[in-house]
Write an enzyme that holds these catalytic residues in place. Structure first.
Site, PDB file in Angstrom:
ATOM      1  N   ASP A  81       0.017   0.283  -4.879  1.00  0.00           N
ATOM      2  CA  ASP A  81       0.138  -0.881  -3.894  1.00  0.00           C
ATOM      3  C   ASP A  81       1.035  -1.780  -4.360  1.00  0.00           C
ATOM      4  O   ASP A  81       0.951  -2.246  -5.612  1.00  0.00           O
ATOM      5  CB  ASP A  81      -1.112  -1.306  -3.611  1.00  0.00           C
ATOM      6  CG  ASP A  81      -1.075  -2.179  -2.285  1.00  0.00           C
ATOM      7  OD1 ASP A  81      -0.097  -2.274  -1.497  1.00  0.00           O
ATOM      8  OD2 ASP A  81      -2.295  -2.802  -2.149  1.00  0.00           O
ATOM      9  N   HIS A  82       2.250  -2.288  -3.681  1.00  0.00           N
ATOM     10  CA  HIS A  82       3.205  -3.535  -3.972  1.00  0.00           C
ATOM     11  C   HIS A  82       3.591  -2.983  -5.336  1.00  0.00           C
ATOM     12  O   HIS A  82       3.573  -3.654  -6.308  1.00  0.00           O
ATOM     13  CB  HIS A  82       2.339  -4.781  -4.120  1.00  0.00           C
ATOM     14  CG  HIS A  82       1.776  -5.180  -2.765  1.00  0.00           C
ATOM     15  ND1 HIS A  82       2.371  -5.472  -1.715  1.00  0.00           N
ATOM     16  CD2 HIS A  82       0.359  -5.143  -2.356  1.00  0.00           C
ATOM     17  CE1 HIS A  82       1.805  -5.783  -0.667  1.00  0.00           C
ATOM     18  NE2 HIS A  82       0.401  -5.852  -1.259  1.00  0.00           N
ATOM     19  N   GLY A  83       4.324  -1.972  -5.364  1.00  0.00           N
ATOM     20  CA  GLY A  83       4.631  -1.065  -6.517  1.00  0.00           C
ATOM     21  C   GLY A  83       5.814  -1.777  -7.535  1.00  0.00           C
ATOM     22  O   GLY A  83       5.985  -1.262  -8.538  1.00  0.00           O
TER      23      GLY A  83
END
Length: 217
Positions: A81-83
């Site tokens: 997530d939000h990498g």
């Protein structure tokens, strides 16, 4: 293959409340793109096409901001997530249902060619900026707090925070929600304990001084 792609998309919906529809997930989630490209690169790596695998991995990093070595092994229902800034090393192994946030690093600490990156169990969550270094094992259901640096193996169900990482909790069952603001801080707890004891000593000192003045009268 289509079953795996469908499972990947469903995983995004399950782990990110911001996911609104399938088109958003397919076209606007770099963590998903990085995973899909890694699967191809890993296939090439296993079939001794190392240059093509590394080239595809490099292209993936350019497109997504996520660096996954093609030799890394990743399980099912994995989600980043939000990498941006995530780095996963060559000998890293990741189990099923793992969730990584922005800036997580699974790095090595030796120049040896053998196993030198972490092994992550199932249902593990690593918060923003968390780092795990070396050939260590992070057990099933572990939660690693944001900004923590893990240098030693962690038993299943534990919560790890701080630099270096300290175990602060032990859960009966794995948890997938990482409440960054609610994780315990062992250093802050120690300071609060010292201050509490200091207040007790000051109170005792005041009582002794009062008793001494009364005895003089």
């Amino acid at each position: 293959m289509f079953g795996t792609l469908r499972e990947d998309i469903q995983t995004v919906f399950a782990k990110d409340p911001a996911a609104r529809n399938t088109l958003d997930v397919i076209f606007c989630y770099p963590g998903l793109h990085a995973l899909w490209l890694h699967r191809v690169a890993h296939f090439l790596w296993q079939h001794r096409l190392q240059f093509l695998a590394r080239l595809l991995s490099h292209i993936s990093r350019f497109l997504t901001g996520i660096e996954i070595h093609p030799g890394a092994r990743i399980g099912k229902r994995f989600f980043i997530d939000h990498g941006a800034g995530v780095v996963i090393g060559e000998t890293a192994e990741i189990g099923d249902d793992v969730l990584l946030y922005q800036g997580v690093v699974l790095g090595g600490t030796t120049l040896n060619k053998g196993k030198r990156h972490p092994t992550i169990g199932n249902n593990v969550v690593m918060g923003t900026g968390a780092v795990a270094l070396g050939s260590i094992a992070i057990g099933d259901g572990v939660q690693v707090g944001a900004g923590s640096v893990v240098l030693k193996s962690v038993p299943p169900g534990a919560t790890v925070v701080g630099i270096p990482g300290r175990i602060t909790g032990d859960h009966r069952k794995p948890l997938m929600d990482l409440e960054h603001g609610n994780l315990p801080d062992p250093v802050a707890e120690a300071i609060r304990f010292v201050l509490k004891e200091q207040d007790k000593l000051e109170e005792r000192l005041k009582n002794l001084e009062s008793a001494r003045r009364i005895s003089k009268i």
